[in-house]
Every structure is written in structure tokens, then in C-alpha cells.
Motif scaffolding. Sequence first.
Motif, short mmCIF file in Angstrom:
data_model
loop_
_atom_site.label_atom_id
_atom_site.label_comp_id
_atom_site.label_asym_id
_atom_site.label_seq_id
_atom_site.Cartn_x
_atom_site.Cartn_y
_atom_site.Cartn_z
N GLY A 227 118.12 32.31 51.07
CA GLY A 227 117.85 30.87 51.39
C GLY A 227 118.51 30.12 50.23
O GLY A 227 118.74 28.81 50.27
N PRO B 50 114.63 35.52 49.84
CA PRO B 50 114.79 34.37 49.11
C PRO B 50 116.40 34.21 48.63
O PRO B 50 116.68 32.99 48.40
N LEU C 56 116.59 29.42 57.36
CA LEU C 56 115.46 29.86 57.83
C LEU C 56 115.21 31.44 57.46
O LEU C 56 114.12 31.91 57.34
N PHE D 53 113.13 32.35 54.23
CA PHE D 53 111.53 32.83 54.17
C PHE D 53 111.55 34.40 53.93
O PHE D 53 110.48 34.63 53.43
N ARG D 54 112.37 35.02 54.54
CA ARG D 54 112.17 36.36 54.40
C ARG D 54 113.14 36.85 53.24
O ARG D 54 112.69 37.87 52.65
N GLU E 39 112.12 26.48 47.01
CA GLU E 39 112.33 28.03 46.85
C GLU E 39 112.28 28.41 45.32
O GLU E 39 111.68 29.40 45.12
#
Length: 92
Positions: free
Chosen positions: A35, A32, A26, A29-30, A78
Motif C-alpha cells: 500500500g 501495508p 486496496l 489493507f492486507r 498508512e
Amino acid sequence: MHKAGVPESWLTTLGILKASGAIGLLLGFRFPALGSAAAIGIMLFFPCAIVIHLRATDTSFGLAVTFLIFALGAFVLELQVRGLSAWSIARS
């Protein structure tokens, strides 16, 4: 977990690892890179879970396969957002 022979003392640690992976996806998203790291961690976690289930002759690992596919998809998406491909990373 009981069917797979996982000791009860491991349950908290495994839960923390799974929750950290989900939160990392989650936050990806802010951030990378976070993520990507979370997706890689999940892609390492769930194959191990599948192997443990198979070694214990427990066939209830469908959710692990599903989550592994989702993590793989998240990682590929991603990479696409960054303009990379898994093939270009593997060659370098």
C-alpha cells in the motif's frame, strides 16, 4: 489526454500504471508495504500528469489533483497505522 498531447500509444501503459496503483492501495489493507509503495507511485504519477497538462496549456487536470490528494491521504493514514509520521521518516 488528447488535449495534453499524450501520444495514443501511451494510453494503455498509463492506464495499467493507474490501475496498478489503485489495486496496490486496496491490497495495502492486507499488505501495508504494498500500500505504501502504491501510494508513493501514485504520488509520483499525478504530479507528472499535472505538469504535462500545464505544459500543454490544458487546464483540465482537476481529477489529477483530486487523486493526488487522495493518495497523499492514504499514505499519511498508512503511516499512522504503523505508528510513524512523515516527519520522523524525513529526519531519518
